[in-house]
Scaffold this motif. Structure first.
Motif, PDB file in Angstrom:
ATOM      1  N   ILE A   3       0.835  -1.189   0.000  1.00  0.00           N
ATOM      2  CA  ILE A   3       0.000   0.000   0.000  1.00  0.00           C
ATOM      3  C   ILE A   3       0.873   1.243   0.000  1.00  0.00           C
ATOM      4  N   THR A   4       1.982   1.201   0.717  1.00  0.00           N
ATOM      5  CA  THR A   4       2.897   2.331   0.740  1.00  0.00           C
ATOM      6  C   THR A   4       3.459   2.600  -0.645  1.00  0.00           C
ATOM      7  N   ILE A   5       3.822   1.569  -1.383  1.00  0.00           N
ATOM      8  CA  ILE A   5       4.341   1.738  -2.736  1.00  0.00           C
ATOM      9  C   ILE A   5       3.294   2.409  -3.616  1.00  0.00           C
ATOM     10  N   ASP A   6       2.051   1.971  -3.518  1.00  0.00           N
ATOM     11  CA  ASP A   6       0.994   2.552  -4.326  1.00  0.00           C
ATOM     12  C   ASP A   6       0.772   4.014  -3.966  1.00  0.00           C
ATOM     13  N   VAL A  45      24.296   1.810 -11.330  1.00  0.00           N
ATOM     14  CA  VAL A  45      22.867   1.779 -11.619  1.00  0.00           C
ATOM     15  C   VAL A  45      22.055   1.809 -10.330  1.00  0.00           C
ATOM     16  N   PHE A  46      22.468   1.022  -9.340  1.00  0.00           N
ATOM     17  CA  PHE A  46      21.754   1.004  -8.067  1.00  0.00           C
ATOM     18  C   PHE A  46      21.762   2.382  -7.416  1.00  0.00           C
ATOM     19  N   CYS A  47      22.906   3.048  -7.412  1.00  0.00           N
ATOM     20  CA  CYS A  47      23.011   4.379  -6.806  1.00  0.00           C
ATOM     21  C   CYS A  47      22.154   5.400  -7.547  1.00  0.00           C
ATOM     22  N   LEU A  48      22.151   5.339  -8.884  1.00  0.00           N
ATOM     23  CA  LEU A  48      21.348   6.272  -9.675  1.00  0.00           C
ATOM     24  C   LEU A  48      19.856   6.052  -9.441  1.00  0.00           C
ATOM     25  N   MET A  49      19.426   4.805  -9.435  1.00  0.00           N
ATOM     26  CA  MET A  49      18.009   4.523  -9.214  1.00  0.00           C
ATOM     27  C   MET A  49      17.598   4.864  -7.783  1.00  0.00           C
ATOM     28  N   ALA A  50      18.490   4.626  -6.829  1.00  0.00           N
ATOM     29  CA  ALA A  50      18.203   5.017  -5.448  1.00  0.00           C
ATOM     30  C   ALA A  50      18.083   6.530  -5.334  1.00  0.00           C
ATOM     31  N   TRP A  51      18.965   7.251  -6.004  1.00  0.00           N
ATOM     32  CA  TRP A  51      18.897   8.713  -6.030  1.00  0.00           C
ATOM     33  C   TRP A  51      17.583   9.174  -6.659  1.00  0.00           C
ATOM     34  N   SER A  57      11.781  11.366  -6.728  1.00  0.00           N
ATOM     35  CA  SER A  57      10.399  10.930  -6.484  1.00  0.00           C
ATOM     36  C   SER A  57       9.891  11.332  -5.106  1.00  0.00           C
ATOM     37  N   GLY A  58      10.779  11.449  -4.128  1.00  0.00           N
ATOM     38  CA  GLY A  58      10.360  11.859  -2.796  1.00  0.00           C
ATOM     39  C   GLY A  58      10.189  10.727  -1.807  1.00  0.00           C
ATOM     40  N   VAL A  59      10.648   9.536  -2.156  1.00  0.00           N
ATOM     41  CA  VAL A  59      10.595   8.417  -1.215  1.00  0.00           C
ATOM     42  C   VAL A  59      11.700   8.601  -0.172  1.00  0.00           C
ATOM     43  N   GLY A  60      11.374   8.397   1.084  1.00  0.00           N
ATOM     44  CA  GLY A  60      12.367   8.568   2.135  1.00  0.00           C
ATOM     45  C   GLY A  60      13.458   7.514   2.082  1.00  0.00           C
ATOM     46  N   VAL A  61      14.606   7.858   2.637  1.00  0.00           N
ATOM     47  CA  VAL A  61      15.732   6.913   2.665  1.00  0.00           C
ATOM     48  C   VAL A  61      15.349   5.651   3.427  1.00  0.00           C
ATOM     49  N   ARG A  62      14.681   5.829   4.543  1.00  0.00           N
ATOM     50  CA  ARG A  62      14.291   4.679   5.366  1.00  0.00           C
ATOM     51  C   ARG A  62      13.324   3.764   4.610  1.00  0.00           C
ATOM     52  N   THR A  63      12.377   4.369   3.897  1.00  0.00           N
ATOM     53  CA  THR A  63      11.416   3.577   3.133  1.00  0.00           C
ATOM     54  C   THR A  63      12.098   2.817   2.013  1.00  0.00           C
ATOM     55  N   PHE A  64      13.028   3.474   1.312  1.00  0.00           N
ATOM     56  CA  PHE A  64      13.728   2.805   0.225  1.00  0.00           C
ATOM     57  C   PHE A  64      14.563   1.640   0.759  1.00  0.00           C
ATOM     58  N   LEU A 130      10.426   2.550 -11.200  1.00  0.00           N
ATOM     59  CA  LEU A 130       9.201   2.583 -11.995  1.00  0.00           C
ATOM     60  C   LEU A 130       7.968   2.518 -11.100  1.00  0.00           C
ATOM     61  N   TYR A 131       7.995   1.669 -10.088  1.00  0.00           N
ATOM     62  CA  TYR A 131       6.825   1.470  -9.237  1.00  0.00           C
ATOM     63  C   TYR A 131       6.498   2.688  -8.387  1.00  0.00           C
ATOM     64  N   VAL A 132       7.526   3.364  -7.855  1.00  0.00           N
ATOM     65  CA  VAL A 132       7.266   4.485  -6.943  1.00  0.00           C
ATOM     66  C   VAL A 132       7.048   5.798  -7.677  1.00  0.00           C
ATOM     67  N   THR A 133       7.177   5.801  -8.991  1.00  0.00           N
ATOM     68  CA  THR A 133       6.954   7.026  -9.756  1.00  0.00           C
ATOM     69  C   THR A 133       5.769   6.929 -10.706  1.00  0.00           C
ATOM     70  N   THR A 134       5.257   5.725 -10.946  1.00  0.00           N
ATOM     71  CA  THR A 134       4.211   5.541 -11.948  1.00  0.00           C
ATOM     72  C   THR A 134       3.076   4.698 -11.378  1.00  0.00           C
ATOM     73  N   PRO A 135       1.875   5.227 -11.282  1.00  0.00           N
ATOM     74  CA  PRO A 135       0.734   4.419 -10.820  1.00  0.00           C
ATOM     75  C   PRO A 135       0.492   3.230 -11.744  1.00  0.00           C
ATOM     76  N   ILE A 136      -0.083   2.186 -11.188  1.00  0.00           N
ATOM     77  CA  ILE A 136      -0.286   0.949 -11.942  1.00  0.00           C
ATOM     78  C   ILE A 136      -1.201   1.174 -13.136  1.00  0.00           C
TER      79      ILE A 136
END
Length: 261
Positions: A3-6, A45-51, A57-64, A130-136
């Motif tokens: 639900i948090t991802i959505d 790639v991991f660092c760029l996508m995490a950034w 996108s605004g996802v918190g560090v803890r959530t990621f 993709l998931y945290v920036t684009t609704p399903i």
């Protein structure tokens, strides 16, 4: 967590960007990561996508970090089986004798396990972006635009939505069991888990029937129609995507073969 991802997808700072652009960025990056298969490139790639997830996108560090923990169990089991080998003689960094056979950890096995682990985490981060920036709904709209068979998109939508329903039902049952002291002892916990699983299975069938009846009452005739107008990418955004792809491709080739050039 689902639900948090959505929720983050709908509240993302990048929600107004074209979903085709975001899907292309994620999938092309994932493809380059698998194609190049270089540890430093996977880490990049991991660092760029995490950034992108945290800053853009605004996802918190803890959530990621919590999201990244989800696949760790499966990955660790997988890479452990790759790192461990069963030679006929004592070789490797560490070896153990077991019933006249050897269990060893070799340098090659560790290198391969590390490569697969980094590549897998990089791929997971691409999909998380993709998931945290684009609704399903927008993701399925893009698939429908590219003429993906409707049976696949409908199954994806129904499965995705049913995950939320099952999570909510399970959460309500868990609260009810705690209120009735269903987990006061180990024996009671096992009995509660069995009863909850049975009830969840029965209620899921009932809920699916109710959803189908509700869809048919709203005119469902066997096909879901996506009428949402998707945001379009500007020429500038397309050029930025092209520059990003070229930069990542050249950078990956340099990281993998730079010493040979």
């Amino acid at each position: 967590m689902m639900i948090t991802i959505d929720q983050y997808a709908y509240e993302s700072k990048l929600k107004q960007l074209s979903p085709m652009l975001k899907m292309a960025l994620s999938l092309i990056t994932l493809f380059l990561c698998v194609l190049i298969s270089e540890n430093l490139f996977s880490l990049l790639v991991f660092c760029l996508m995490a950034w992108g997830c945290i800053v853009w996108s605004g996802v918190g560090v803890r959530t990621f970090c919590k999201l990244c923990v989800i696949p760790l169990g499966f990955l660790l089991i997988g890479v452990l089986t790759i790192a461990v080998s069963f030679p006929i003689e004592p070789v490797g960094l560490v070896h153990i004798t077991l019933f006249q056979h050897y269990i060893a950890i070799t340098t090659e096995g560790l290198a391969l396990a590390g490569n697969i682990f980094l590549k897998s985490m990089a791929g997971v981060s691409c999909l998380y972006f993709l998931y945290v920036t684009t609704p399903i709904g927008e993701i399925l709209g893009v698939l429908d635009h590219f003429k993906v068979p409707s049976i696949l998109t409908e199954m994806m939508m129904m499965i995705y939505r049913f995950i939320f329903i099952l999570f909510n039902m399970m959460g309500q049952m868990r609260i009810a069991s705690h209120a009735r002291l269903g987990n006061i002892s180990y024996r009671n916990s096992l009995a509660t888990m069995a009863k909850t699983s049975t009830s969840l299975f029965v209620n899921s069938f009932k809920k699916s029937t109710d959803i189908l009846n509700a869809m048919e009452a709203r005119g469902y005739q066997g096909t879901l129609v996506y009428t949402q107008e998707l945001p379009k990418a500007t020429t500038k955004q397309k050029m930025l995507l092209l520059g990003y792809v070229l930069f990542m491709f050249i950078g990956g080739i340099w990281l993998k073969y730079g010493w040979m050039l």
